[in-house]
Motif scaffolding. Structure first.
Motif, short mmCIF file in Angstrom:
data_model
loop_
_atom_site.label_atom_id
_atom_site.label_comp_id
_atom_site.label_asym_id
_atom_site.label_seq_id
_atom_site.Cartn_x
_atom_site.Cartn_y
_atom_site.Cartn_z
N PRO A 1 37.49 41.13 41.63
CA PRO A 1 36.12 40.63 41.39
C PRO A 1 35.58 41.03 40.02
O PRO A 1 34.82 40.28 39.41
N GLU A 2 35.98 42.22 39.56
CA GLU A 2 35.51 42.67 38.24
C GLU A 2 36.05 41.77 37.14
O GLU A 2 35.34 41.45 36.18
N GLU A 3 37.30 41.33 37.29
CA GLU A 3 37.88 40.41 36.30
C GLU A 3 37.16 39.07 36.30
O GLU A 3 36.99 38.46 35.23
N VAL A 4 36.72 38.62 37.47
CA VAL A 4 35.97 37.36 37.55
C VAL A 4 34.64 37.50 36.83
O VAL A 4 34.22 36.61 36.09
N LEU A 5 33.95 38.62 37.04
CA LEU A 5 32.67 38.85 36.36
C LEU A 5 32.85 38.90 34.85
O LEU A 5 31.96 38.49 34.10
N GLU A 6 34.01 39.41 34.41
CA GLU A 6 34.29 39.46 32.98
C GLU A 6 34.92 38.17 32.45
O GLU A 6 35.30 38.08 31.29
N LYS A 7 35.08 37.17 33.35
CA LYS A 7 35.60 35.84 32.99
C LYS A 7 37.03 35.91 32.44
O LYS A 7 37.41 35.17 31.54
N LYS A 8 37.84 36.80 33.01
CA LYS A 8 39.20 36.97 32.51
C LYS A 8 40.22 36.04 33.15
O LYS A 8 41.00 35.40 32.45
N PRO A 9 40.29 35.98 34.50
CA PRO A 9 41.38 35.19 35.11
C PRO A 9 41.18 33.68 34.95
O PRO A 9 40.05 33.19 35.01
N GLY B 1 49.46 30.57 39.48
CA GLY B 1 50.08 31.88 39.34
C GLY B 1 49.09 33.03 39.33
O GLY B 1 49.48 34.18 39.51
N ASN B 2 47.81 32.73 39.14
CA ASN B 2 46.80 33.78 39.10
C ASN B 2 46.10 34.00 40.43
O ASN B 2 45.27 34.90 40.55
N PHE B 3 46.40 33.15 41.45
CA PHE B 3 45.65 33.30 42.70
C PHE B 3 46.48 33.06 43.97
O PHE B 3 45.95 33.15 45.07
N TYR B 4 47.78 32.78 43.85
CA TYR B 4 48.53 32.36 45.05
C TYR B 4 48.65 33.47 46.10
O TYR B 4 48.98 33.19 47.25
N MET C 1 32.77 30.44 38.79
CA MET C 1 33.24 29.75 37.60
C MET C 1 32.51 28.42 37.42
O MET C 1 32.10 28.06 36.31
N MET C 2 32.31 27.68 38.53
CA MET C 2 31.65 26.37 38.43
C MET C 2 30.18 26.50 38.08
O MET C 2 29.58 25.59 37.52
#
Length: 405
Positions: free
Chosen positions: A319-327, A333-336, A350-351
């Motif tokens: 979740p921290e990476e999502v807040l930082e807009k990284k993934p 390959g990033n979510f399977y 993201m949307m």
């Protein structure tokens, strides 16, 4: 649940309310406005291909969102949400759906604060006219209604000033409306500023007018945001789509080329191993060119296989990476290895953030380009090895036969 049947009942009920309890002073917040909101909610909903249930929630909220005005302007959103809940419970609609309808209605309260796509659609449908051709007519009706309810005259220039402040503080929430309506809304803002400036140059400025220079700095930031929102969204989306499709076609072409090289060299290896090697005892002069041919085919196959061999990342993000807009949530390959719930939450974040969304699209195209570059680099090596290797092998066979003779 028969959503269409319930929507017909909702429509009949709301129309009856406006016809029997409508106030003549409400020249803007009336049945006509509600029908406009329904029309635009359906338009936006069709763009996002909503499910039957989501369409029901959006349309139901649009029908009830201004019913509260029939009992006064104060807290009309809350009144409308309560009226919707009472009517829907009588039709035995489940409580979860009712709460989502109420959430969409409450999200229209100014300043708008939608928390999901359905609420964004209702909010944008409610203020659709701010970026449409009929803004001028709708704005006149709004001024007329405000003067009637407040029982006082409102100076045209002061109304324009208030309208300008509304337009500059407002922004559309759905990408569809941002792309379709922001440019016209920006033109309206410019027109209003010109009209206000001309009026103030001709007349003594009022205290309200004197506040405008103080707001210049803040307005500049808002103007930049409006200009950013007015970018050609359809053109950008088309660019991303075409580029991604081109990369996919190039990737398919690279895979086909690699398969051709693997097939050809497999056939050559099979022939050499099954036929030629048996005769080397009697033809020792052919050993060197034969080994050379085998090595060339082997190296070519290795590089061709490397070009098509998939590389799979860990498949997790935090979740921290999502807040930082990284993934990059657009690449499997990033979510399977993530759960559907975690992925859905990340996608919604993201949307809701256009910069994150476009950033992910850019990362996706860049990643595709990196993979393509690697594939074609390895394929070039494979083709060069095969081309020059075949030449060397053939020359080797010719020389070996010539010396033997």
């Amino acid at each position: 649940m028969n959503y269409l049947e319930i929507l017909d009942d909702v429509k009949t009920h709301v129309e009856h309310l406006f016809q029997t309890r409508g106030d003549e002073q409400l020249v803007y917040h009336n049945l006509n406005h509600t029908e406009h909101v329904i029309k635009h909610a359906v338009e936006i909903g069709n763009h996002y291909q909503l499910s039957d249930r989501d369409f029901f929630i959006v349309q139901c909220a649009s029908w009830f969102h201004d019913v509260g005005y029939l009992d006064g302007r104060d807290q009309h959103e809350k009144k409308g949400a309560e009226a919707a809940a009472i009517f829907l419970r009588a039709l035995e609609v489940n409580e979860e759906t009712i709460q989502e309808v109420q959430g969409c209605i409450m999200a229209t309260k100014m300043p708008q604060s939608p928390k999901n796509l359905l609420q964004q659609i209702v909010c944008d449908a409610d203020l659709y006219h701010l970026g449409s051709e009929d803004f001028k007519d709708r704005n006149k009706l709004m001024r007329k209604e405000t003067m009637a309810v407040c029982n006082k005259e409102i100076d045209k220039n002061l109304w324009r000033l208030g309208t300008l402040q509304l337009l500059e503080s407002h922004h559309y929430h759905t990408q569809y409306c941002i792309g379709k309506l922001s440019a016209r809304k920006l033109d309206t803002i410019r027109t209003l500023k010109t009209q206000i400036q001309e009026a103030f140059n001709l007349n003594e400025p009022t205290p309200a007018v004197l506040e405008m220079p103080q707001q210049k700095s803040a307005s500049k930031d808002k103007k930049k945001k409006e200009e950013k929102d007015a970018r050609p969204e359809k053109g950008i989306e088309t660019m991303f789509r075409i580029t991604s499709n081109n990369h996919q076609r190039l990737s398919d072409m690279a895979d086909n080329k690699a398969h051709i090289m693997i097939s050809i060299n497999s056939i050559i290896l099979s022939v050499v191993l099954s036929v030629l090697l048996r005769k080397l005892e009697d033809n020792e002069h052919l050993i060197l060119p034969t080994v050379t041919l085998l090595l060339i085919c082997l190296v070519t196959m290795v590089f061709s296989i490397l070009a098509t061999r998939p590389s799979v990342p860990p498949g997790r993000f935090t979740p921290e990476e999502v807040l930082e807009k990284k993934p990059n949530l657009l690449f499997f390959g990033n979510f399977y290895r993530m759960s559907l719930r975690d992925y859905n939450d990340a996608m919604e974040k993201m949307m809701e953030n256009r910069d994150y969304l476009y950033g992910s699209l850019i990362k996706d195209i860049y990643a595709q380009g990196i993979v393509l570059g690697r594939k074609y680099r390895l394929l070039r090596i494979a083709y060069n090895v095969f081309m020059f290797g075949i030449i060397v092998s053939v020359l080797g066979f010719i020389i070996a036969v010539a010396f033997e003779m």
